[in-house]
Scaffold this active site. Structure first.
Site, PDB file in Angstrom:
ATOM      1  N   TYR A   1      40.759  46.494   4.837  1.00 54.68           N
ATOM      2  CA  TYR A   1      42.106  46.539   5.442  1.00 54.68           C
ATOM      3  C   TYR A   1      42.967  45.438   4.836  1.00 54.68           C
ATOM      4  CZ  TYR A   1      45.824  46.488   8.979  1.00 54.68           C
ATOM      5  OH  TYR A   1      47.048  46.522   9.617  1.00 54.68           O
TER       6      TYR A   1
HETATM    7  N1  LIG Z   1      49.747  47.324  15.525  1.00 56.99           N
HETATM    8  C1  LIG Z   1      49.857  46.143  14.896  1.00 56.99           C
HETATM    9  O1  LIG Z   1      49.768  45.077  15.520  1.00 56.99           O
HETATM   10  C2  LIG Z   1      50.100  46.104  13.400  1.00 56.99           C
HETATM   11  C3  LIG Z   1      50.215  44.850  12.793  1.00 56.99           C
HETATM   12  C4  LIG Z   1      50.449  44.784  11.404  1.00 56.99           C
HETATM   13  C5  LIG Z   1      50.552  45.977  10.686  1.00 56.99           C
HETATM   14  N2  LIG Z   1      50.429  47.170  11.306  1.00 56.99           N
HETATM   15  C6  LIG Z   1      50.561  48.389  10.503  1.00 56.99           C
HETATM   16  O2  LIG Z   1      51.441  49.288  11.135  1.00 56.99           O
HETATM   17  C7  LIG Z   1      51.096  50.624  10.776  1.00 56.99           C
HETATM   18  C8  LIG Z   1      50.958  51.472  12.009  1.00 56.99           C
HETATM   19  O3  LIG Z   1      49.882  50.961  12.765  1.00 56.99           O
HETATM   20  P1  LIG Z   1      49.669  51.266  14.319  1.00 56.99           P
HETATM   21  O4  LIG Z   1      49.282  49.999  14.942  1.00 56.99           O
HETATM   22  O5  LIG Z   1      50.805  52.054  14.857  1.00 56.99           O
HETATM   23  O6  LIG Z   1      48.347  52.180  14.226  1.00 56.99           O
HETATM   24  P2  LIG Z   1      47.845  53.454  15.069  1.00 56.99           P
HETATM   25  O7  LIG Z   1      48.446  53.495  16.405  1.00 56.99           O
HETATM   26  O8  LIG Z   1      46.376  53.459  14.918  1.00 56.99           O
HETATM   27  O9  LIG Z   1      48.457  54.686  14.220  1.00 56.99           O
HETATM   28  C9  LIG Z   1      47.988  54.964  12.929  1.00 56.99           C
HETATM   29  C10 LIG Z   1      48.599  56.258  12.450  1.00 56.99           C
HETATM   30  O10 LIG Z   1      48.043  56.542  11.145  1.00 56.99           O
HETATM   31  C11 LIG Z   1      47.585  57.893  11.137  1.00 56.99           C
HETATM   32  N3  LIG Z   1      46.420  58.032  10.257  1.00 56.99           N
HETATM   33  C12 LIG Z   1      45.278  57.307  10.280  1.00 56.99           C
HETATM   34  N4  LIG Z   1      44.408  57.798   9.395  1.00 56.99           N
HETATM   35  C13 LIG Z   1      45.022  58.853   8.774  1.00 56.99           C
HETATM   36  C14 LIG Z   1      44.627  59.788   7.787  1.00 56.99           C
HETATM   37  N5  LIG Z   1      43.403  59.761   7.232  1.00 56.99           N
HETATM   38  N6  LIG Z   1      45.511  60.716   7.392  1.00 56.99           N
HETATM   39  C15 LIG Z   1      46.749  60.780   7.947  1.00 56.99           C
HETATM   40  N7  LIG Z   1      47.171  59.949   8.904  1.00 56.99           N
HETATM   41  C16 LIG Z   1      46.313  58.997   9.320  1.00 56.99           C
HETATM   42  C17 LIG Z   1      47.211  58.203  12.584  1.00 56.99           C
HETATM   43  O11 LIG Z   1      47.336  59.598  12.867  1.00 56.99           O
HETATM   44  P3  LIG Z   1      46.115  60.628  13.031  1.00 56.99           P
HETATM   45  O12 LIG Z   1      45.005  59.915  13.723  1.00 56.99           O
HETATM   46  O13 LIG Z   1      46.722  61.760  13.815  1.00 56.99           O
HETATM   47  O14 LIG Z   1      45.783  61.027  11.649  1.00 56.99           O
HETATM   48  C18 LIG Z   1      48.296  57.451  13.350  1.00 56.99           C
HETATM   49  O15 LIG Z   1      49.441  58.264  13.486  1.00 56.99           O
HETATM   50  C19 LIG Z   1      49.820  50.519   9.933  1.00 56.99           C
HETATM   51  O16 LIG Z   1      50.163  50.516   8.557  1.00 56.99           O
HETATM   52  C20 LIG Z   1      49.260  49.165  10.320  1.00 56.99           C
HETATM   53  O17 LIG Z   1      48.452  48.603   9.307  1.00 56.99           O
HETATM   54  C21 LIG Z   1      50.193  47.270  12.651  1.00 56.99           C
END
Ligand SMILES: NC(=O)c1ccc[n+]([C@@H]2O[C@H](COP(=O)([O-])OP(=O)(O)OC[C@H]3O[C@@H](n4cnc5c(N)ncnc54)[C@H](OP(=O)(O)O)[C@@H]3O)[C@@H](O)[C@H]2O)c1
Length: 252
Positions: A175
């Site tokens: 990651y």
């Molecule tokens: N939350 C935080 O604190 C945080 C901090 C820093 C960065 N980020 C970044 O923000 C972004 C969003 O994160 P989040 O926290 O909202 O995560 P999340 O709630 O887990 O959502 C992840 C999304 O990615 C999709 N996904 C995962 N694997 C996939 C695959 N193989 N093919 C297509 N889609 C896929 C999932 O949809 P499906 O399961 O339906 O495929 C889901 O819609 C990410 O890039 C993460 O690294 C988040």
């Protein structure tokens, strides 16, 4: 590389109601978490959003919400970034071209956490999968859709970075490496597109948000203390809309 000055504080940005009208924007990872909130908000501001993720059920629920709210009719595109072939990306490009004729925005948001484990013990298959979903897919999708973004008069590409991709931290494995890569991909692309195109390329670091990905990484954390994805919306709207013209290669 020339770093353009940001003229406003993106967290204080106040968008107009129709900021994104007549724009076609593809959002990956639109089925949950940050991507879901951002995609719906893009639609609320007039964009036609293409919602990409694996879960058809979740995408259909979001589709219905957007339709019922009276926003522009979205499109759903079930797609598995872990297994998609280069041909699948070309099919996606062809579908967008057929239905919309161009692309005005691309938000690379989808990601998976993988394992939090020492590099010494990181499972090889999982390493490849995390890099495929979090980094290689962003390259493949960008390369496939660039011809459509070039047809827009004002296109914006936004990548999603993370603290773990700014400073190496033990156990963040694939990651962390993928997020270092995303920042590099963003900077290289921004530099390449700075001249002779109207495409701007930047990234947003959500830092810590109340989502399932964060909960998986920090299972003991009290989620009530975490900000909601809604707090990030001014940044996403700023970078996706016309007020960020000239902002290039920035990590917000
Ligand atoms: N939350 C935080 O604190 C945080 C901090 C820093 C960065 N980020 C970044 O923000 C972004 C969003 O994160 P989040 O926290 O909202 O995560 P999340 O709630 O887990 O959502 C992840 C999304 O990615 C999709 N996904 C995962 N694997 C996939 C695959 N193989 N093919 C297509 N889609 C896929 C999932 O949809 P499906 O399961 O339906 O495929 C889901 O819609 C990410 O890039 C993460 O690294 C988040």
């Amino acid at each position: 590389m020339v770093q353009w000055q940001i003229m406003i504080d993106p967290d204080r940005y106040i968008p107009t109601a129709n900021l994104l009208s007549n724009r076609v924007i593809l959002v990956t990872g639109a089925s949950s978490g940050i991507g879901r909130v951002v995609a719906k908000t893009f639609a609320a501001h007039g964009a036609t959003v293409i919602l990409l993720a694996r879960s058809v059920k979740k995408l259909e629920t979001l589709y219905d919400e957007i339709e019922q709210a009276g926003y522009p009719t979205p499109a759903i595109y079930p797609f598995n970034l872990a297994t998609a072939t280069p041909n699948d990306y070309q099919d996606l490009r062809q579908n967008i071209e057929t239905h919309f004729g161009r692309l005005d925005g691309l938000l690379h948001n989808a990601a998976m956490l993988g394992a939090l484990t020492p590099l010494e013990h990181y499972a090889l298959e999982q390493w490849y999968q995390v890099l495929q979903v979090n980094l290689n897919s962003a390259f493949l999708l960008t390369q496939a859709t660039l011809p459509l973004l070039k047809l827009s008069s004002d296109a914006s590409i936004v990548f999603t970075s993370a603290n773990e991709g700014k400073q190496g931290k033990a156990y963040w494995g694939a990651y962390g490496v993928s997020k270092f890569g995303i920042e590099g991909l963003m900077q290289i692309l921004a530099d390449e597109l700075e001249t002779n195109t109207t495409i701007r390329v930047n990234s947003i670091n959500p830092v810590r948000m109340r989502t399932s990905l964060r909960a998986s990484a920090y299972p003991a954390e009290n989620t009530a203390t975490l900000p909601l994805a809604e707090t990030l919306l001014p940044r996403y709207l700023y970078l996706m809309g016309p007020d960020s013209q000239g902002v290039q290669g920035q990590s917000l």
